[in-house]
Design a protein around this motif. Structure first.
Motif: not given
Length: 282
Positions: A6, A176, A178, A211, A213, A215, A226, A228, A255-257, A264
């Motif tokens: 993450c 990515d 998302c 990435h 994620n 959306s 983004h 979860r 993860l970029e949530t 995370y």
């Protein structure tokens, strides 16, 4: 094996990030190369960087990802802003040689009314000015959602940049989930087709990181927000298919949530469990 991590804060140093990743059961991670909304960079500590490299080796981490500030724009309509972006990237790449063999990701930029063709040319010019044959870092163009005047919302735009970069062996792409969903690529129902198109246009050899994620927006919205894992329009099932796809095996998934560390940890555990179950069924 799923390599997943993450986004971590670098305020306490590199080795501290590595130890935090291990606590989260991660074997990769991403961090900002400097203040994500500004230009200030914390001085590199060679001993701290060496300690992180030893931790990565001893725990068999996948490559880690340094993310450039969001404010950099290699295709701004302001020459001073373009020069500042190039200078910042060059400085980041120089500093990253203390962490050899890792990845540096950035958003290609926004052409702000100049047009895609001009934006592509300016991004490539900026990269040609900063990439060096001796560098060990691979620079990643991130797939974007295509909002406003963003460059990189279509695979063809990233290909056009790569075509103009001289040191292609120093380049890669970060996909990515998302962004590509918001950009109109159907990773929910047609992941194989999206990866086939990526290969035909860009080449899977350039795909170096993901990435992962969900959306907040429907596919094709071109908005980029983004969510979860499992709380957005893509959904857990589709993201598990991404994380367990054989063509993506071995890549670092970051993860970029919108999460704090406990969130995370839950998502990392969830994705490890779900991808293991998926691989058992195949």
């Amino acid at each position: 094996m799923l390599h997943i991590g993450c986004h971590l804060s670098s305020t306490k140093g590199f080795a501290a990030m590595g130890r935090q990743a291990l606590k989260l059961q991660a074997d990769t991670f991403q961090y900002f190369s400097r203040n994500p909304r500004g230009s200030r960079a914390k001085a590199m500590d060679a001993a701290d960087a060496a300690a992180l490299m030893e931790l990565l080796r001893s725990n068999r981490f996948a490559p880690i990802v340094a993310h450039a500030p969001y404010t950099l724009n290699l295709c701004s309509n302001d020459p001073e802003k373009r020069a500042f972006a190039a200078e910042t990237i060059a400085d980041d790449l120089s500093r990253m040689e203390l962490l050899p063999g890792q990845l540096y990701n950035f958003h290609p930029g926004s052409h702000v009314g100049q047009g895609i063709d001009v934006g592509v040319e300016q991004i490539a010019d900026g990269l040609n000015a900063v990439l060096k044959p001796e560098q060990s870092t691979t620079v990643l163009l991130e797939t974007m959602a295509g909002k406003g005047s963003e460059v990189g919302g279509r695979f063809e735009e990233l290909r056009a940049i790569l075509d103009r970069v001289e040191l292609k062996d120093k380049m890669g792409v970060c996909l990515d989930t998302c962004h590509v969903s918001d950009g109109g690529y159907d990773i929910i129902h047609s992941l194989d087709d999206v990866l086939r198109q990526f290969d035909q246009v860009i080449g899977l050899r350039y795909l170096r990181a993901i990435h992962l994620n969900d959306s907040k927006n429907p596919p094709g919205s071109r908005k980029d927000r983004h969510a979860r894992i499992g709380e957005g329009s893509i959904g857990t099932e589709a993201l598990v298919r991404v994380a367990s796809h054989p063509l993506l095996r071995g890549l670092p998934f970051c993860l970029e949530t919108p999460n704090e560390l406990p969130g995370y940890a839950e998502e990392i555990a969830l994705m490890r469990k779900k991808t293991a179950e998926q691989e058992e069924r195949v």
